[in-house]
Every structure is written in C-alpha cells, then in structure tokens.
Design an enzyme around this catalytic site. Sequence first.
Site, PDB file in Angstrom:
ATOM      1  N   HIS A 101       0.837  -1.208   0.000  1.00 54.04           N
ATOM      2  CA  HIS A 101       0.000   0.000   0.000  1.00 54.04           C
ATOM      3  C   HIS A 101       0.868   1.253   0.000  1.00 54.04           C
ATOM      4  O   HIS A 101       2.070   1.198   0.257  1.00 54.04           O
ATOM      5  CB  HIS A 101      -0.903   0.020   1.237  1.00 54.04           C
ATOM      6  CG  HIS A 101      -0.144   0.202   2.520  1.00 54.04           C
ATOM      7  ND1 HIS A 101       0.644  -0.785   3.066  1.00 54.04           N
ATOM      8  CD2 HIS A 101      -0.018   1.277   3.338  1.00 54.04           C
ATOM      9  CE1 HIS A 101       1.204  -0.345   4.173  1.00 54.04           C
ATOM     10  NE2 HIS A 101       0.831   0.910   4.367  1.00 54.04           N
TER      11      HIS A 101
ATOM     12  N   ASP B  61       0.676   4.990   1.992  1.00 54.41           N
ATOM     13  CA  ASP B  61      -0.060   5.497   3.151  1.00 54.41           C
ATOM     14  C   ASP B  61      -1.096   6.556   2.779  1.00 54.41           C
ATOM     15  O   ASP B  61      -0.815   7.494   2.033  1.00 54.41           O
ATOM     16  CB  ASP B  61       0.914   6.082   4.180  1.00 54.41           C
ATOM     17  CG  ASP B  61       1.719   4.986   4.864  1.00 54.41           C
ATOM     18  OD1 ASP B  61       1.206   3.852   4.994  1.00 54.41           O
ATOM     19  OD2 ASP B  61       2.869   5.255   5.269  1.00 54.41           O
TER      20      ASP B  61
ATOM     21  N   HIS C 281       4.723   0.071   0.115  1.00 53.58           N
ATOM     22  CA  HIS C 281       5.488  -0.721   1.082  1.00 53.58           C
ATOM     23  C   HIS C 281       4.594  -1.789   1.691  1.00 53.58           C
ATOM     24  O   HIS C 281       3.354  -1.720   1.610  1.00 53.58           O
ATOM     25  CB  HIS C 281       6.108   0.160   2.171  1.00 53.58           C
ATOM     26  CG  HIS C 281       5.120   0.961   2.959  1.00 53.58           C
ATOM     27  ND1 HIS C 281       4.505   2.078   2.454  1.00 53.58           N
ATOM     28  CD2 HIS C 281       4.630   0.801   4.208  1.00 53.58           C
ATOM     29  CE1 HIS C 281       3.692   2.581   3.356  1.00 53.58           C
ATOM     30  NE2 HIS C 281       3.734   1.811   4.441  1.00 53.58           N
TER      31      HIS C 281
ATOM     32  N   ARG D 165       5.538   6.548  14.022  1.00 56.38           N
ATOM     33  CA  ARG D 165       5.454   7.054  12.642  1.00 56.38           C
ATOM     34  C   ARG D 165       4.860   8.452  12.600  1.00 56.38           C
ATOM     35  O   ARG D 165       3.829   8.705  13.223  1.00 56.38           O
ATOM     36  CB  ARG D 165       4.571   6.120  11.807  1.00 56.38           C
ATOM     37  CG  ARG D 165       4.635   6.446  10.315  1.00 56.38           C
ATOM     38  CD  ARG D 165       3.701   5.565   9.500  1.00 56.38           C
ATOM     39  NE  ARG D 165       2.461   6.244   9.210  1.00 56.38           N
ATOM     40  CZ  ARG D 165       1.405   5.674   8.618  1.00 56.38           C
ATOM     41  NH1 ARG D 165       1.443   4.402   8.275  1.00 56.38           N
ATOM     42  NH2 ARG D 165       0.315   6.371   8.393  1.00 56.38           N
TER      43      ARG D 165
HETATM   44  C1  SIN Z   1       3.176   1.109   7.794  1.00 55.36           C
HETATM   45  O1  SIN Z   1       2.519   0.595   6.901  1.00 55.36           O
HETATM   46  O2  SIN Z   1       3.308   2.327   7.903  1.00 55.36           O
HETATM   47  C2  SIN Z   1       3.914   0.221   8.782  1.00 55.36           C
HETATM   48  C3  SIN Z   1       5.187  -0.256   8.206  1.00 55.36           C
HETATM   49  C4  SIN Z   1       5.966  -1.102   9.156  1.00 55.36           C
HETATM   50  O3  SIN Z   1       5.510  -1.370  10.280  1.00 55.36           O
HETATM   51  O4  SIN Z   1       7.066  -1.519   8.784  1.00 55.36           O
END
Ligand code: SIN
Length: 281
Positions: A104, A106, A257, A272
Amino acid sequence: MFEIRPLSNALGAEIIGLDLSQPLDDATFSTVHAAHLEHMVLVFRDQQLTPEQHILFSRRFGDLSGHVFDQFLLPGYPEILKVSNKKRDDGEFAGLPQAGRRWHSDLSYTATPSLGSLLYALEIPPEGGDTLFNNMYRAYETLPESTKVRLEGRKAEYLLGSARKYYTAEERPPLTPEQLAKVPPAHHPVVRTHPETGRKALYVSHSHTVRILDMDEAESEALLAELTEHSVQPEFVYRHKWRLRDLVFWDNRCCMHIAEPPPPEYGRHMHRTTVVGDRPY
Ligand code: SIN
C-alpha cells in the site's frame, strides 16, 4: 559532512553521519530533500530522537496528519502514530497492530494522501519484521505500451483496508462508527504525476484500491491483480532489515510498502509521522 549510499538497484539509500536531533541548515536540508526525491526511501542510521525532534524533522517536509485509529496516537503527540505488535498490561494493543500487511501507499484512501512517512524503530525483533518498498516509477515505465494506453485518464476508488474488513477483531480493533465516517472512499488517478519530479508513477495497491472506475468489475479485478503483480516483482523492490534507531523516510507518491509480521514472541515497536501531500493528478 554525511554520506549517501544507495541500498539497492531498485530504490533506497542510507544516510550515514547525519544527526537529526539537531536542526538542519538550509543547505543540508536541500541535499536531504534532493536525495529523497532521487532515492525515494532514505534510511537514517543511529538516530536518538525525542518525539519532539522526530516531529520537527518531519515538519520540514510539510504539515503532519494524525490517523483515523486515533487511540494509537502517542499521548501528548497527536502527530505520532504508534505501530506495534505489543500489548499493554490491560491487554489492549500498545500501537496499531498488523500495520501494512499488504502492499500500500499510506493514506491513499484519503482526498489528499500522504507525501511521505517517517518510521522510527524503538524496538525491533532479532529477526523478521522487515519492511519492503517498491519503485512505482519503474513499475509504470516498464508496463507494456498497450497497458499504458488502457490506463490513460483512468481513475480508481480507494478505501482503507480496515473499512474493507481485512482484519479480524483479534488482529486489529474494528473501526468505530465515528472513525468509519472519517474514511469515505476517495477517487484518484491510476497513474499519478509526482508533483516535485514530474515523473509518472503507478498508483494502485492491493490494500487500498477497490476498483477501477467506469470498468466492468471482472475486468477491473483482473487488471488490478495484473498491475499489482507487475509492480512488486523483485527487481523493483528494496527489503529493509531494521536496525535499532533507524529512521526510515519513504515517498508515498512513488513507492508502496509492505511490513512482514515479526515472530510473535518478539516485540516490534515504532513511531510514525505522516506528512500530508497533494491531491494526486
Ligand atoms: C506502515 O505501513 O506504515 C507500517 C510499516 C511497518 O511497520 O514496517
């Protein structure tokens, strides 16, 4: 001075010798900004950041958004989302569990999706829990001409995975009616133009893209599956093996990612920040 070392042929570079707890002067910031546009994923090693310093560095790139799962925002810091497989003493999750288990970009399910996200590793497992990133410019550029023509001017519908009931209540708390009301579907181009580089990138994902608009359902399903498979082939992907106190900054406008689950016996805990971007065109 700091060093910029590419991490793979697909995308990604590590930044060695830069301390992000200190304010960056304009020349250093410009170099970092240019490296981010070129490499799409930057890995800053060995950072010792307070939440304030994480937020201050992130804000150099734009405004920060919270998250619809507001119960996982760091108390006192609504700009920081906790991503975690850990449980608190009361049995509740310590952060957003099962985050990013499908490819996906973000917040692609919102009207103005994210420019980029900055994930800071506070606790990592001794193995597993890697995050993979792909290069969506290359995914677009290598499509057959006939597919490019088929995608021209096309839009798709995007919806948050939790709103699509991807997770069981045990894996992740369901959205409350109030949270659900905040994430109506959004419509975006299937191929977007990066607002800073001017390059075209594919912009569909397994997690968030529901259907291609004005296309028969079966055809849309088949095309989305084909595009996803094409865009995550190994030569377009960088696998990030986390080190403690890495800060990883990726560009959501030209990469997707996916996070692999850590072994359940080990904790993985991250903070994050998410930079607000433009409406895709
Ligand atoms: C996310 O999708 O922002 C999480 C990525 C992660 O936990 O590595």
